[in-house]
Design an enzyme around this catalytic site. Structure first.
Site, short mmCIF file in Angstrom:
data_model
loop_
_atom_site.label_atom_id
_atom_site.label_comp_id
_atom_site.label_asym_id
_atom_site.label_seq_id
_atom_site.Cartn_x
_atom_site.Cartn_y
_atom_site.Cartn_z
N ARG A 81 4.18 -11.55 -6.15
CA ARG A 81 3.22 -11.67 -7.26
C ARG A 81 3.90 -11.47 -8.61
O ARG A 81 3.66 -12.22 -9.57
CB ARG A 81 2.09 -10.65 -7.09
CG ARG A 81 1.07 -11.05 -6.04
CD ARG A 81 -0.06 -10.04 -5.93
NE ARG A 81 -1.08 -10.51 -5.00
CZ ARG A 81 -1.71 -9.74 -4.13
NH1 ARG A 81 -1.43 -8.45 -4.04
NH2 ARG A 81 -2.64 -10.25 -3.32
N SER B 62 0.05 -3.78 8.08
CA SER B 62 -1.32 -3.25 8.16
C SER B 62 -1.58 -2.24 7.06
O SER B 62 -0.84 -1.27 6.89
CB SER B 62 -1.53 -2.57 9.52
OG SER B 62 -1.18 -3.43 10.57
N MET C 173 0.07 -13.00 1.80
CA MET C 173 0.62 -11.87 2.55
C MET C 173 1.44 -12.37 3.74
O MET C 173 2.50 -11.80 4.05
CB MET C 173 -0.52 -10.97 3.04
CG MET C 173 -0.07 -9.69 3.72
SD MET C 173 0.84 -8.55 2.66
CE MET C 173 2.46 -8.62 3.41
N ASP D 8 3.91 -7.65 -3.42
CA ASP D 8 3.93 -7.18 -4.81
C ASP D 8 5.07 -7.83 -5.57
O ASP D 8 4.94 -8.17 -6.75
CB ASP D 8 4.07 -5.64 -4.84
CG ASP D 8 3.01 -4.96 -3.98
OD1 ASP D 8 1.87 -5.46 -3.94
OD2 ASP D 8 3.33 -3.95 -3.33
N ARG E 65 -13.97 3.31 2.67
CA ARG E 65 -12.51 3.21 2.82
C ARG E 65 -12.01 4.14 3.92
O ARG E 65 -11.05 3.85 4.61
CB ARG E 65 -11.82 3.53 1.49
CG ARG E 65 -11.97 2.42 0.48
CD ARG E 65 -11.02 2.57 -0.70
NE ARG E 65 -11.22 1.47 -1.63
CZ ARG E 65 -10.66 0.28 -1.53
NH1 ARG E 65 -9.85 0.02 -0.52
NH2 ARG E 65 -10.87 -0.66 -2.42
N GLY F 121 -1.14 -8.60 16.26
CA GLY F 121 -2.27 -8.92 15.38
C GLY F 121 -2.19 -10.39 15.00
O GLY F 121 -2.51 -10.79 13.89
N GLY G 58 -5.30 -12.96 13.68
CA GLY G 58 -6.08 -12.67 12.47
C GLY G 58 -5.73 -13.55 11.29
O GLY G 58 -4.93 -14.48 11.39
N HIS H 5 2.12 0.52 -2.13
CA HIS H 5 1.58 -0.83 -1.93
C HIS H 5 0.06 -0.85 -2.13
O HIS H 5 -0.67 -1.45 -1.36
CB HIS H 5 1.96 -1.32 -0.52
CG HIS H 5 1.53 -2.73 -0.23
ND1 HIS H 5 1.87 -3.80 -1.03
CD2 HIS H 5 0.77 -3.26 0.77
CE1 HIS H 5 1.34 -4.91 -0.54
NE2 HIS H 5 0.67 -4.61 0.56
#
Length: 330
Positions: free
Chosen positions: A154, A119, A230, A151, A88, A8, A11, A179
């Site tokens: 932050r 992901s 991220m 997390d 969602r 990925g 992205g 998460h």
């Protein structure tokens, strides 16, 4: 020799994550895989004067096989962001399918690699990965991680804003559970060094750690989500795993793992009623060496948060397992 793969890689998270991994002196080979643009991203990164050689692969010409064969560590930020009008559930089915396909590739081409799942929704995609690896007969719970480091990052940053700590990275704050939203539980009472959060600021601080992603989406006016932070979090965790495999001792970082398969995890699984849970993990040469029980030391305020966490988490885990065991009709 360390071969790292980003699945990925083209992205919003994949590109900055690949840049950070290219900058890592511990990586010898960096393979990038995605459905579009990967050769271009690889060519761009390959001009950076660090040791890792970079290759880019697309699905054609057995690209997945080329990217994954010989991998030591695979980091998976692949998936799509939610688009207008998409539920969602729609998003879950698409991203769950993407992760399933990539994990099938890992099971086939690099069954012994460490797999780091970014992901979303991580609460469900890690159980999906485990089920796929179990079906293939190559599941090693010590080598499958859900990356919840954002997390933690932050929590460190937001607490530093309150306490005045100049370098937030010096704080060590366990953030456990899952998460997403209420499944994220910061244990400020177990911060090292200890921190004093004024009572009137505690609820808002917890909420900010749990829903920090919304802050970014709002600031980007709906045009994006938390990609750069991220990517940093994914890199931070990947680097710690690599350092641990090279023999560095005492590396501990929270991660979302299959508890019954990790030393010390059974007691935590019993206490939480969940098989997948993020707790501080001691990393070693074989991956998750030990799950550290911080749940039993939670204070009364944190216990209330944990109660809401368990309820949400179990539903997410079941949804992931069901996705593999009873695939949705196309």
């Amino acid at each position: 020799m360390v071969k790292a793969v980003v699945a990925g890689a083209s992205g919003g998270i994949g590109q900055p994550l690949s840049l950070l991994l290219k900058n890592c002196q511990l990586i010898d080979e960096l393979a990038l895989y995605d459905v579009v643009n990967t050769p271009g991203v690889a060519a761009d990164l390959s001009h950076i004067s660090t040791p890792a050689t970079v290759t880019g692969y697309l699905p054609k010409d057995d690209g997945m096989k080329g990217a994954l064969t010989g991998a030591d560590i695979v980091v998976i930020p692949a998936g799509i962001p939610r688009k207008p009008g998409m539920t969602r559930d729609d998003l879950f089915k698409i991203n769950a399918g993407i992760v399933q396909g990539l994990i099938e590739g890992c099971a086939k081409y690099c069954p012994k690699a460490f797999i780091l799942v970014i992901s979303n929704p991580v609460n469900s995609t890690v159980p999906i990965a485990a089920e796929v690896l179990k079906k293939a007969g190559v599941f090693d719970p010590k080598k499958l991680f859900g990356v919840t480091t954002l997390d933690v990052v932050r929590a460190e940053t937001f607490v530093a804003e309150i306490t005045g700590e100049k370098n937030p990275g010096k704080l060590n704050i366990p953030v456990i559970g899952g998460h997403s939203g209420e499944t994220i539980v910061p244990l400020f009472s177990q911060s090292k060094p200890s921190v004093n959060i004024p009572a009137e600021k505690l609820d808002a601080l917890v909420n900010r750690v749990q829903f920090g992603g919304d802050e970014v989406v709002k600031a980007k006016e709906g045009a994006g989500s938390a990609t750069l932070s991220m990517a940093y979090a994914g890199y931070r965790f990947a680097e710690k795993v690599i350092k641990a495999t090279k023999g560095e001792k005492g590396i501990v970082e929270p991660s979302y793992v299959y508890l019954p398969g990790v030393d010390g995890g059974d007691a935590i699984a019993k206490a939480t009623g969940t098989e997948y849970f993020s707790v501080p993990i001691e990393l070693g040469a074989n991956g998750a060496e030990k799950a550290i029980d911080v749940v039993s030391s939670a204070n009364d305020h944190e216990k209330k948060l944990l109660k809401a966490c368990y309820e949400g988490l179990n539903g997410n885990i079941t949804k992931g397992i069901e996705f593999v065991q009873n695939p949705p009709s196309k």
